[in-house]
Design a protein around this motif. Structure first.
Motif, mmCIF file in Angstrom:
data_model
loop_
_atom_site.group_PDB
_atom_site.id
_atom_site.type_symbol
_atom_site.label_atom_id
_atom_site.label_comp_id
_atom_site.label_asym_id
_atom_site.label_seq_id
_atom_site.Cartn_x
_atom_site.Cartn_y
_atom_site.Cartn_z
ATOM 1 N N UNK A 87 0.850 -1.173 -0.051
ATOM 2 C CA UNK A 87 0.077 0.131 -0.051
ATOM 3 C C UNK A 87 0.955 1.100 0.001
ATOM 4 N N UNK A 88 0.296 2.273 -0.856
ATOM 5 C CA UNK A 88 1.134 3.580 -0.759
ATOM 6 C C UNK A 88 0.545 4.332 0.353
ATOM 7 N N UNK A 89 1.200 5.455 0.685
ATOM 8 C CA UNK A 89 0.782 6.308 1.675
ATOM 9 C C UNK A 89 -0.626 7.049 1.379
ATOM 10 N N UNK A 90 -0.964 7.176 0.337
ATOM 11 C CA UNK A 90 -2.427 7.614 -0.134
ATOM 12 C C UNK A 90 -3.293 6.291 -0.223
ATOM 13 N N UNK A 91 -2.945 5.281 0.233
ATOM 14 C CA UNK A 91 -3.860 4.118 0.080
ATOM 15 C C UNK A 91 -3.955 3.411 -1.035
ATOM 16 N N UNK A 92 -3.336 3.458 -2.018
ATOM 17 C CA UNK A 92 -3.462 2.783 -3.437
ATOM 18 C C UNK A 92 -2.729 1.573 -3.041
ATOM 19 N N UNK A 93 -3.071 0.452 -3.745
ATOM 20 C CA UNK A 93 -2.636 -0.949 -3.584
ATOM 21 C C UNK A 93 -1.837 -1.588 -4.713
ATOM 22 N N UNK A 94 -0.871 -2.262 -4.626
ATOM 23 C CA UNK A 94 -0.162 -3.109 -5.565
ATOM 24 C C UNK A 94 0.313 -4.470 -4.921
ATOM 25 N N UNK A 95 -0.182 -5.320 -5.927
ATOM 26 C CA UNK A 95 -0.028 -6.792 -5.523
ATOM 27 C C UNK A 95 0.906 -7.468 -6.392
ATOM 28 N N UNK A 96 2.147 -7.989 -5.868
ATOM 29 C CA UNK A 96 3.084 -8.697 -6.595
ATOM 30 C C UNK A 96 2.759 -10.165 -6.504
ATOM 31 N N UNK A 97 2.045 -10.918 -7.605
ATOM 32 C CA UNK A 97 1.997 -12.355 -7.711
ATOM 33 C C UNK A 97 3.078 -13.151 -8.045
ATOM 34 N N UNK A 98 3.427 -14.315 -7.317
ATOM 35 C CA UNK A 98 4.353 -15.248 -7.637
ATOM 36 C C UNK A 98 3.907 -16.671 -7.890
ATOM 37 N N UNK A 99 3.880 -17.272 -8.986
ATOM 38 C CA UNK A 99 3.431 -18.507 -9.091
ATOM 39 C C UNK A 99 4.459 -19.698 -8.877
ATOM 40 N N UNK A 100 4.084 -20.972 -8.280
ATOM 41 C CA UNK A 100 4.944 -21.656 -7.916
ATOM 42 C C UNK A 100 4.406 -23.170 -8.643
ATOM 43 N N UNK A 101 5.597 -23.675 -9.160
ATOM 44 C CA UNK A 101 5.474 -24.891 -9.779
ATOM 45 C C UNK A 101 6.264 -26.056 -8.914
ATOM 46 N N UNK A 102 5.532 -27.348 -9.146
ATOM 47 C CA UNK A 102 6.047 -28.462 -8.272
ATOM 48 C C UNK A 102 7.454 -28.667 -8.850
ATOM 49 N N UNK A 103 8.263 -28.885 -7.626
ATOM 50 C CA UNK A 103 9.671 -28.951 -8.054
ATOM 51 C C UNK A 103 10.423 -29.220 -6.665
ATOM 52 N N UNK A 104 11.599 -28.534 -6.746
ATOM 53 C CA UNK A 104 12.435 -28.464 -5.421
ATOM 54 C C UNK A 104 11.965 -27.738 -4.214
ATOM 55 N N UNK A 162 2.347 -9.433 -12.024
ATOM 56 C CA UNK A 162 2.512 -10.842 -11.907
ATOM 57 C C UNK A 162 3.928 -11.184 -12.394
ATOM 58 N N UNK A 163 4.785 -11.874 -11.530
ATOM 59 C CA UNK A 163 5.948 -12.205 -12.221
ATOM 60 C C UNK A 163 5.821 -13.242 -13.467
ATOM 61 N N UNK A 164 6.672 -13.235 -14.204
ATOM 62 C CA UNK A 164 6.643 -14.177 -15.118
ATOM 63 C C UNK A 164 7.204 -15.602 -15.040
ATOM 64 N N UNK A 165 8.487 -15.421 -14.335
ATOM 65 C CA UNK A 165 8.890 -16.613 -14.128
ATOM 66 C C UNK A 165 8.415 -17.472 -12.652
ATOM 67 N N UNK A 166 8.030 -18.801 -12.987
ATOM 68 C CA UNK A 166 7.565 -19.305 -11.583
ATOM 69 C C UNK A 166 8.666 -19.519 -10.854
ATOM 70 N N UNK A 167 8.463 -19.877 -9.445
ATOM 71 C CA UNK A 167 9.380 -20.447 -8.677
ATOM 72 C C UNK A 167 8.961 -22.053 -8.229
ATOM 73 N N UNK A 168 10.033 -22.658 -7.658
ATOM 74 C CA UNK A 168 9.257 -24.196 -7.364
ATOM 75 C C UNK A 168 9.018 -24.293 -5.782
ATOM 76 N N UNK A 169 8.039 -25.150 -5.523
ATOM 77 C CA UNK A 169 7.855 -25.618 -4.143
ATOM 78 C C UNK A 169 7.853 -27.189 -4.266
#
Length: 199
Positions: A87-104, A162-169
């Motif tokens: 959230x910014x000081x003005x109350x605006x919102x930004x969401x960073x999304x990260x996708x998980x693929x099955x892996x390590x 939205x991050x283009x590169x997924x990470x693993x879980x």
């Protein structure tokens, strides 16, 4: 409760090429509190971690998870998605999304899951403070669209990054989260309507 034409999540597709400025990440080890609110598992952050987008600084408030993923990328669903809510000081919102693929196994998740609250309403202190950097991909390229929060009241005007590169879980990490929640916690896909999805 949720009205409007710019709702999230969406299937990200039909990308429009754009000169997207790199997101300036400035994350500290501030995540010390983990809670199960019955809808998701959430890590709350002390002040000090932020991103800069459009020349505006947004402070990281919390990160939480959805299984399976809420957003899809070109029709693909992922077993787990993290939302880093700012959230910014003005109350605006930004969401960073990260996708998980099955892996390590994922080190950041390992840190959080070791203190996973099993019961709704339960809150715990993480054994070691979690930096959100630990769950971000090494490549920070992203898609961008305007959307909403995915839980009521589904407030619109949210910058989605939205991050283009997924990470693993690992399979075990994904199943542990799903077992604690007992049921999927993803909101269904919403109509894109006339929104551009930039890349």
């Amino acid at each position: 409760m949720c009205e409007g034409k710019n709702q999230s999540p969406i299937n990200l597709t039909g990308f429009i090429e754009a000169e997207l400025e790199p997101i300036a990440f400035d994350y500290q080890e501030g995540g010390q509190e983990i809670l199960n609110n019955g809808h998701t598992v959430q890590v709350n952050y002390a002040s000090g971690s932020s991103i800069k987008v459009d020349g505006t600084s947004f402070e990281l408030k919390q990160l939480h998870f959805h299984a399976p993923s809420e957003n899809h990328i070109e029709g693909k669903s992922y077993p787990l998605e993290a939302h880093l809510v700012h959230a910014s000081d003005e109350g605006d919102l930004a969401v960073v999304a990260v996708m998980f693929e099955e892996g390590g196994a994922n080190e950041g998740l390992e840190q959080a899951w070791s203190s996973m609250p099993e019961q709704a309403g339960e809150e715990k202190t993480l054994q070691s403070s979690l930096s959100a950097d630990d769950i971000l991909p090494s490549d920070r390229d992203y898609y961008r669209f305007n959307g909403s929060l995915t839980t009521p009241p589904c407030t619109q005007g949210v910058r989605w990054l939205v991050m283009k590169q997924p990470v693993t879980a690992s399979k075990e990490q994904i199943e542990h989260f799903a077992d604690v929640l007992h049921e999927p916690n993803n909101r269904p896909l919403q109509p894109v309507n006339a929104r551009p999805v930039l890349q």
